[in-house]
Design a protein around this motif. Sequence first.
Motif, PDB file in Angstrom:
ATOM      1  N   CYS A 162       0.867  -1.186   0.000  1.00 19.42           N
ATOM      2  CA  CYS A 162       0.000   0.000   0.000  1.00 19.42           C
ATOM      3  C   CYS A 162       0.905   1.238   0.000  1.00 19.42           C
ATOM      4  CB  CYS A 162      -0.897  -0.043   1.236  1.00 19.42           C
ATOM      5  SG  CYS A 162      -2.251   1.120   1.200  1.00 19.42           S
ATOM      6  N   HIS A 163       1.381   1.618  -1.176  1.00 21.57           N
ATOM      7  CA  HIS A 163       2.490   2.560  -1.280  1.00 21.57           C
ATOM      8  C   HIS A 163       2.150   3.988  -0.873  1.00 21.57           C
ATOM      9  CE1 HIS A 163       4.872  -0.551  -3.030  1.00 21.57           C
ATOM     10  NE2 HIS A 163       4.083  -0.698  -4.071  1.00 21.57           N
ATOM     11  N   ASN A 164       0.887   4.354  -0.870  1.00 23.45           N
ATOM     12  CA  ASN A 164       0.514   5.727  -0.506  1.00 23.45           C
ATOM     13  C   ASN A 164       0.112   5.864   0.963  1.00 23.45           C
ATOM     14  OD1 ASN A 164       0.929   6.954  -3.045  1.00 23.45           O
ATOM     15  ND2 ASN A 164      -0.984   6.077  -3.791  1.00 23.45           N
ATOM     16  N   LEU A 165       0.241   4.781   1.723  1.00 17.98           N
ATOM     17  CA  LEU A 165      -0.189   4.803   3.125  1.00 17.98           C
ATOM     18  C   LEU A 165       0.685   5.751   3.946  1.00 17.98           C
ATOM     19  CD1 LEU A 165      -2.353   3.314   4.866  1.00 17.98           C
ATOM     20  CD2 LEU A 165      -0.502   1.814   5.625  1.00 17.98           C
ATOM     21  N   LYS A 166       0.045   6.687   4.632  1.00 20.57           N
ATOM     22  CA  LYS A 166       0.770   7.646   5.470  1.00 20.57           C
ATOM     23  C   LYS A 166       0.597   7.355   6.958  1.00 20.57           C
ATOM     24  CE  LYS A 166       0.413  11.470   2.160  1.00 20.57           C
ATOM     25  NZ  LYS A 166      -0.129  12.831   1.940  1.00 20.57           N
TER      26      LYS A 166
ATOM     27  N   LEU B 120       5.852  -7.036  11.266  1.00 16.49           N
ATOM     28  CA  LEU B 120       5.272  -5.804  10.716  1.00 16.49           C
ATOM     29  C   LEU B 120       6.371  -4.811  10.326  1.00 16.49           C
ATOM     30  CD1 LEU B 120       2.339  -5.290  13.247  1.00 16.49           C
ATOM     31  CD2 LEU B 120       2.051  -5.538  10.780  1.00 16.49           C
ATOM     32  N   ILE B 121       7.326  -4.610  11.231  1.00 22.46           N
ATOM     33  CA  ILE B 121       8.385  -3.627  10.988  1.00 22.46           C
ATOM     34  C   ILE B 121       9.219  -4.015   9.778  1.00 22.46           C
ATOM     35  CG2 ILE B 121      10.466  -2.579  11.933  1.00 22.46           C
ATOM     36  CD1 ILE B 121       7.789  -1.595  13.180  1.00 22.46           C
ATOM     37  N   ARG B 122       9.490  -5.316   9.625  1.00 20.23           N
ATOM     38  CA  ARG B 122      10.281  -5.787   8.488  1.00 20.23           C
ATOM     39  C   ARG B 122       9.663  -5.344   7.163  1.00 20.23           C
ATOM     40  NH1 ARG B 122      10.131 -11.537   9.000  1.00 20.23           N
ATOM     41  NH2 ARG B 122      10.996 -11.122  11.055  1.00 20.23           N
ATOM     42  N   ASN B 123       8.342  -5.296   7.131  1.00 18.63           N
ATOM     43  CA  ASN B 123       7.644  -4.911   5.904  1.00 18.63           C
ATOM     44  C   ASN B 123       7.430  -3.402   5.787  1.00 18.63           C
ATOM     45  OD1 ASN B 123       6.524  -7.455   4.307  1.00 18.63           O
ATOM     46  ND2 ASN B 123       6.525  -7.949   6.479  1.00 18.63           N
ATOM     47  N   LEU B 124       7.769  -2.669   6.845  1.00 15.81           N
ATOM     48  CA  LEU B 124       7.589  -1.217   6.818  1.00 15.81           C
ATOM     49  C   LEU B 124       8.911  -0.459   6.665  1.00 15.81           C
ATOM     50  CD1 LEU B 124       4.961  -0.756   9.700  1.00 15.81           C
ATOM     51  CD2 LEU B 124       4.551  -0.472   7.260  1.00 15.81           C
TER      52      LEU B 124
ATOM     53  N   PRO C  64       7.673   4.054   1.457  1.00  8.97           N
ATOM     54  CA  PRO C  64       7.995   5.384   0.915  1.00  8.97           C
ATOM     55  C   PRO C  64       7.230   6.551   1.528  1.00  8.97           C
ATOM     56  CG  PRO C  64       6.576   4.179  -0.611  1.00  8.97           C
ATOM     57  CD  PRO C  64       6.934   3.213   0.485  1.00  8.97           C
ATOM     58  N   CYS C  65       6.072   6.289   2.152  1.00  7.07           N
ATOM     59  CA  CYS C  65       5.221   7.414   2.567  1.00  7.07           C
ATOM     60  C   CYS C  65       4.849   7.434   4.053  1.00  7.07           C
ATOM     61  CB  CYS C  65       3.913   7.406   1.759  1.00  7.07           C
ATOM     62  SG  CYS C  65       4.135   7.816   0.029  1.00  7.07           S
ATOM     63  N   LEU C  66       5.061   6.352   4.784  1.00  9.72           N
ATOM     64  CA  LEU C  66       4.558   6.249   6.154  1.00  9.72           C
ATOM     65  C   LEU C  66       5.150   7.337   7.046  1.00  9.72           C
ATOM     66  CD1 LEU C  66       2.693   4.286   7.778  1.00  9.72           C
ATOM     67  CD2 LEU C  66       4.796   3.277   8.675  1.00  9.72           C
ATOM     68  N   VAL C  67       4.271   8.134   7.687  1.00 13.24           N
ATOM     69  CA  VAL C  67       4.735   9.192   8.591  1.00 13.24           C
ATOM     70  C   VAL C  67       4.194   9.025  10.006  1.00 13.24           C
ATOM     71  CG1 VAL C  67       5.105  10.911   6.779  1.00 13.24           C
ATOM     72  CG2 VAL C  67       2.860  10.743   7.870  1.00 13.24           C
ATOM     73  N   GLU C  68       3.170   8.169  10.190  1.00 16.85           N
ATOM     74  CA  GLU C  68       2.627   7.965  11.533  1.00 16.85           C
ATOM     75  C   GLU C  68       2.375   6.484  11.777  1.00 16.85           C
ATOM     76  OE1 GLU C  68      -1.190   9.179  14.405  1.00 16.85           O
ATOM     77  OE2 GLU C  68      -0.785  10.320  12.570  1.00 16.85           O
TER      78      GLU C  68
ATOM     79  N   ILE D 134      12.742   3.603  13.031  1.00 17.61           N
ATOM     80  CA  ILE D 134      13.000   5.032  13.212  1.00 17.61           C
ATOM     81  C   ILE D 134      14.219   5.457  12.394  1.00 17.61           C
ATOM     82  CG2 ILE D 134      13.677   6.803  14.892  1.00 17.61           C
ATOM     83  CD1 ILE D 134      12.073   5.288  17.005  1.00 17.61           C
ATOM     84  N   ASN D 135      15.226   4.590  12.371  1.00 16.82           N
ATOM     85  CA  ASN D 135      16.458   4.901  11.635  1.00 16.82           C
ATOM     86  C   ASN D 135      16.276   4.882  10.130  1.00 16.82           C
ATOM     87  OD1 ASN D 135      18.269   5.402  13.716  1.00 16.82           O
ATOM     88  ND2 ASN D 135      18.705   3.245  14.039  1.00 16.82           N
ATOM     89  N   ARG D 136      15.353   4.017   9.655  1.00 12.51           N
ATOM     90  CA  ARG D 136      15.253   3.783   8.215  1.00 12.51           C
ATOM     91  C   ARG D 136      14.114   4.543   7.539  1.00 12.51           C
ATOM     92  NH1 ARG D 136      17.133  -1.546   6.715  1.00 12.51           N
ATOM     93  NH2 ARG D 136      15.815  -1.462   4.856  1.00 12.51           N
ATOM     94  N   SER D 137      13.180   5.069   8.300  1.00 12.05           N
ATOM     95  CA  SER D 137      11.954   5.592   7.695  1.00 12.05           C
ATOM     96  C   SER D 137      11.877   7.109   7.812  1.00 12.05           C
ATOM     97  CB  SER D 137      10.731   4.977   8.381  1.00 12.05           C
ATOM     98  OG  SER D 137      10.607   5.521   9.693  1.00 12.05           O
ATOM     99  N   ARG D 138      10.723   7.642   7.383  1.00 14.89           N
ATOM    100  CA  ARG D 138      10.469   9.075   7.515  1.00 14.89           C
ATOM    101  C   ARG D 138       9.427   9.349   8.597  1.00 14.89           C
ATOM    102  NH1 ARG D 138       9.553  10.322   1.067  1.00 14.89           N
ATOM    103  NH2 ARG D 138      11.560   9.530   0.309  1.00 14.89           N
ATOM    104  N   LEU D 139       9.324   8.458   9.561  1.00 18.09           N
ATOM    105  CA  LEU D 139       8.303   8.591  10.603  1.00 18.09           C
ATOM    106  C   LEU D 139       8.366   9.958  11.289  1.00 18.09           C
ATOM    107  CD1 LEU D 139       7.895   5.370  12.775  1.00 18.09           C
ATOM    108  CD2 LEU D 139       6.299   6.344  11.137  1.00 18.09           C
ATOM    109  N   GLU D 140       7.186  10.546  11.497  1.00 21.93           N
ATOM    110  CA  GLU D 140       7.092  11.804  12.229  1.00 21.93           C
ATOM    111  C   GLU D 140       6.387  11.613  13.568  1.00 21.93           C
ATOM    112  OE1 GLU D 140       5.202  14.658   9.694  1.00 21.93           O
ATOM    113  OE2 GLU D 140       6.625  14.354   8.049  1.00 21.93           O
ATOM    114  N   ILE D 141       5.450  10.662  13.618  1.00 16.97           N
ATOM    115  CA  ILE D 141       4.683  10.420  14.841  1.00 16.97           C
ATOM    116  C   ILE D 141       4.751   8.934  15.178  1.00 16.97           C
ATOM    117  CG2 ILE D 141       2.399  10.538  15.916  1.00 16.97           C
ATOM    118  CD1 ILE D 141       1.720  12.811  13.962  1.00 16.97           C
ATOM    119  N   LEU D 142       5.158   8.605  16.413  1.00 21.31           N
ATOM    120  CA  LEU D 142       5.245   7.219  16.875  1.00 21.31           C
ATOM    121  C   LEU D 142       4.542   7.107  18.215  1.00 21.31           C
ATOM    122  CD1 LEU D 142       6.342   4.316  16.711  1.00 21.31           C
ATOM    123  CD2 LEU D 142       8.473   5.154  17.733  1.00 21.31           C
TER     124      LEU D 142
END
Length: 416
Positions: free
Chosen positions: A204-208, A225-229, A233-237, A257-265
């Motif tokens: 689900c490539h547009n999932l934010k 779950l994390i392995r697949n996230l 490309p878009c996940l921020v929360e 956290i190190n690999r993604s663009r997460l803004e809210i956890l």
Amino acid sequence: TIPHLTELCLQHIVHNFEKNPILDRLLPKHQRKVLDRLSTGLLLAVTANLISDDNYWKRCCTESWQVCDISNYGDSWKRMFFERHLENILKCFIPNTTDPNQVLELIPLCKDYVRKLEVDQFLPPVQLDQKEERDDLSDTGSDFEFNEVSIHHYDLGVLITALPHLEELHLTYGVKDCGMNFEWNLFNFTHQDCCNLSAAVKMCHNLKVFKLTQSKVDDDKTKLLIRNLLDHPCLVELNLSHNLIRDKGAQAVGKLINRSRLEILDLYNNQIHHLGAQALARALAENSTLTSLNLRFNFMGDKGGEAIGHALLTNTTLKSIHLGSNNLSEPTATIFSQVLAQNSTLMSINFSCNHLGLDGGKQLLEGLADNKALTEFDLRMAEVGQETEYLIHQIVWANQEAARLGSLQHPPPNPS
């Protein structure tokens, strides 16, 4: 009075709309009359991609649900209808009983309008032949591990990968209002469920925004779950609150956290101890995207609290952190007094329901002396003493006022 021929024609169009939908070829004023008279019970196969008029979909919504707030749906009645209609089908879907075509046939009709799905219930398959045996076990809770193979829930994969505009997914694997039919198995997010969901979310490539709460997600499922996230490309929360995540799961989240663009956890109400908190802290020290972190109701203790504090001495992006109810005491307050003196990014800290103590409170007060950034500081039931809490509140209130005046003098630029 004999009606005008135009009126008779419009009546005929309305009565035969399902068999012969005529709309685009009509004049705007005649379209309006037809749309106002059409039944909201018409087949979606006819209306979904033909009718764009929001007033028609408003009638569909208000006749289906008592509470309708379109502000949560981009101010679109059509989007609200299709999102809630799809959610209702998913909440009532019984594996091996409900016809899967109920969902599949809806995809081409709703795919252009669904941007968010909130499903707070997934029903398990009906198991008539095993029910008596489970009834004997359900009082003890031992049926939690009973024959997991046969209780998988609906696989969202085909659906959510076919929704090109899906940006938010909020899920809870459980059963609402089960009453006297309560069984532990009704609240079991199985390994197969996790595999299916992980694969779907990855595609689900547009999932934010992804929220999976109150679903007994443990360390193994978190790692899956994390392995697949990791490279999403878009996940921020990401919200995994109210689950069973321990240190191994928290370490996996640290990698995300190190690999993604997460803004809210949000990891509120899990079982993370100091090792998990230290892993999150190591990631936080190097991260440059996360702005909000919620670790309330965990078990990190001062070893975890101090690690988080040290990370915030170098982190320059986090704006809000919640560390309430984590068995924190004076050592954590000591390091956070340094954070308050040096960090100019943090705007909100929550230490409620900890044991910071009088000395811990005084150190926090000292750290705040020259801090101009902090505008929220929750110290309720943190045992810092009334006088210290009052003095801290005065400093924070002054910062709030300065921020408010600053925003009045320098309003944000108009996006248009």
